[in-house]
Design an enzyme around this catalytic site. Structure first.
Site, PDB file in Angstrom:
ATOM      1  CG  ASN A 148      -2.781   1.032  11.038  1.00  0.00           C
ATOM      2  OD1 ASN A 148      -2.130   1.989  10.696  1.00  0.00           O
ATOM      3  ND2 ASN A 148      -2.764  -0.170  10.149  1.00  0.00           N
ATOM      4  NE  ARG A 176       1.394  -0.799   8.919  1.00  0.00           N
ATOM      5  CZ  ARG A 176       0.581  -1.659   8.017  1.00  0.00           C
ATOM      6  NH1 ARG A 176      -0.551  -2.002   8.567  1.00  0.00           N
ATOM      7  NH2 ARG A 176       1.267  -2.345   7.115  1.00  0.00           N
ATOM      8  CG  HIS A 212       3.408  -3.990   2.047  1.00  0.00           C
ATOM      9  ND1 HIS A 212       3.488  -3.882   0.566  1.00  0.00           N
ATOM     10  CD2 HIS A 212       2.280  -3.035   2.218  1.00  0.00           C
ATOM     11  CE1 HIS A 212       2.425  -3.058   0.059  1.00  0.00           C
ATOM     12  NE2 HIS A 212       1.777  -2.767   1.025  1.00  0.00           N
ATOM     13  NE  ARG A 229       1.087   4.574  -2.815  1.00  0.00           N
ATOM     14  CZ  ARG A 229       0.933   3.503  -1.513  1.00  0.00           C
ATOM     15  NH1 ARG A 229       1.083   2.199  -2.004  1.00  0.00           N
ATOM     16  NH2 ARG A 229       0.484   3.849  -0.386  1.00  0.00           N
ATOM     17  CD  GLU A 259       0.262  -5.718   6.392  1.00  0.00           C
ATOM     18  OE1 GLU A 259      -1.006  -5.759   6.035  1.00  0.00           O
ATOM     19  OE2 GLU A 259       1.011  -4.945   6.323  1.00  0.00           O
TER      20      GLU A 259
END
Ligand code: AMP
Length: 410
Positions: free
Chosen positions: A9, A89, A178, A237, A386
């Protein structure tokens, strides 16, 4: 197929990696190299041990070399050739990728092209892929896209009401993110309810946060958009705002669009209102009477409730489960309580306080039902994984490609 697999990742200044033994899904080691390009910090966990080091690592290529030398020197692998596959990823698959793919030159070209949608992530992810390719030569590498899960969203939900040519010519549309987290939760729901046609509203509430509407076992709508900036309020965010704010603030502060977008991505959300973005800190501040921390939590709650309400109507009230997952969803029983109480009457859902209080990733119970037996719909807490999805997809994609090759040879 038996052997060791690496899951990578790559962030703009970090490289996270995990080493697994397959097919047992045995985690051998997990590590992270942070602050690449500066005073880098490196840590690796294995056999209950943690090794931490600090030294200068210039770029992702060098980070990969450091990772391999640590794996070798700690005897986690005896030779580089022991690695049978690598999973990456990847943030954005655009409209091209609705499933994981074996990486070849064309895929690298596509990911490079898609940098326009992921300018912060894709250069680092490409550096990870190319660095691995140089080191491992022909070892298969797989790209697992964060957007792929959402490719089932129908056009009435993925299109924005902007000039249609923006979509036709420039692919301006909702993509959603996601995806690996949702794929994991959906699989858990399918197993739990022993059926495929699941209807669910899944709340992935971490420092990045989104909500997805699952209809008949696939994604029907999601809160994030062209980029992860859209949707609910997040750690830093803004989530959904009036786009006219951008021009207005550019003029008032005499700053560029890039600077405003930086502020919307990094200085807004819970941080913008409360001055901190870690939800534990915000809850502590609120408990001590801090007005802005209380306000941030209320705004966060409202933005989540409005998406749940929207998706509940889109599902025509047919819901197998409302799910909480990710850092805040899995751990903050007080925030879960706020949400469930806010939707309780219209959705006929009631909180089982005892169950809710007993579930968190740091407690004995990590998952379970937090609605009462008399509730119309189940409310579940399910810890997401994940990395497991990236590993599973990597392994299966490589397996399928090997089987295909065998058939071709026959
Ligand atoms: P994630 O991005 O999924 O790792 O989630 C990170 C967020 O989860 C951060 O805002 C953390 O503060 C929050 N979080 C983690 N543990 C807890 C906890 N015990 N209570 C409240 N929030 C938590």
């Amino acid at each position: 197929m038996l052997g060791k697999y690496l899951i990578i990742n790559s962030g703009s200044s970090s490289l996270k990696f995990s080493l697994y033994e397959m097919p047992e899904t045995n985690l051998i080691a997990k590590g992270i190299i942070e602050r690449i390009g500066q005073d880098s910090e490196y840590s690796i966990n294995f056999d209950g041990k943690k090794i931490k080091k600090r030294f200068g690592i210039k770029n992702h290529n060098q980070a990969i070399n450091v990772m391999f030398s640590e794996l070798l020197s700690n005897e986690l692998i005896s030779r580089i050739e022991e690695i049978k596959g690598v999973g990456h990823r990847i943030l954005h698959g655009g409209e091209i990728y609705s499933s994981p793919v074996l990486i070849d030159e064309n895929v690298i070209k596509d990911i490079t092209e898609l940098t326009k949608f992921g300018p912060l992530h894709h250069p680092a992810e490409l550096a990870g892929i190319i660095g691995m390719k140089e080191k491992l030569l022909n070892v298969p590498q797989v790209a697992v896209f964060d957007t792929a899960f959402h490719q089932s969203i129908p056009e009435e939900n993925y299109l924005y009401a902007v000039p249609y040519s923006w979509y036709k010519d420039y692919k301006v549309r909702k993509y959603g993110f996601h995806g690996t987290s949702y794929e994991y939760i959906l699989q858990m729901l399918k197993d739990y309810y022993v059926k495929d046609n699941i209807n669910s509203i899944i709340c992935h509430i971490g420092s990045g946060a989104s909500i997805s509407c699952i209809k008949d076992g696939q994604c029907y709508d999601t809160s994030m958009g062209l980029t992860p900036l859209d949707g609910i309020i997040m750690g830093t965010r803004s989530g959904r705002i009036d786009p006219s704010i951008i021009e207005y603030i550019c003029k008032e502060l005499e700053i560029s669009v890039e600077e405003v977008l930086y502020a919307l991505n990094r200085k807004s959300g819970l941080y913008g209102i409360a001055g901190v973005n870690d939800f534990r800190d915000i809850e502590n501040l609120a408990n001590n009477g801090n007005k802005n921390a209380k306000l941030a939590i209320k705004m966060f709650e409202d933005s989540i409730v409005s998406y749940i309400a929207n998706y509940y109507f889109k599902l025509n009230g047919k819901l197998d489960a409302l799910v909480f997952t990710a850092g805040i969803g899995e751990n903050s029983s007080t925030f879960r309580k706020r949400i469930v109480e806010a939707i309780s009457k219209p959705m006929n859902i009631y909180l089982n306080e005892e169950n809710n209080n007993s579930i968190a990733s740091f407690k004995k119970e990590k998952s379970g039902i937090i609605s009462t037996l008399g509730s119309k719909h189940d409310v579940l807490v399910i810890p997401t994984d994940e990395e497991y999805i990236i590993l599973k997809n990597t392994y299966e994609t490589i397996k399928k490609s090997k089987e295909k090759k065998l058939i071709l040879k026959k």
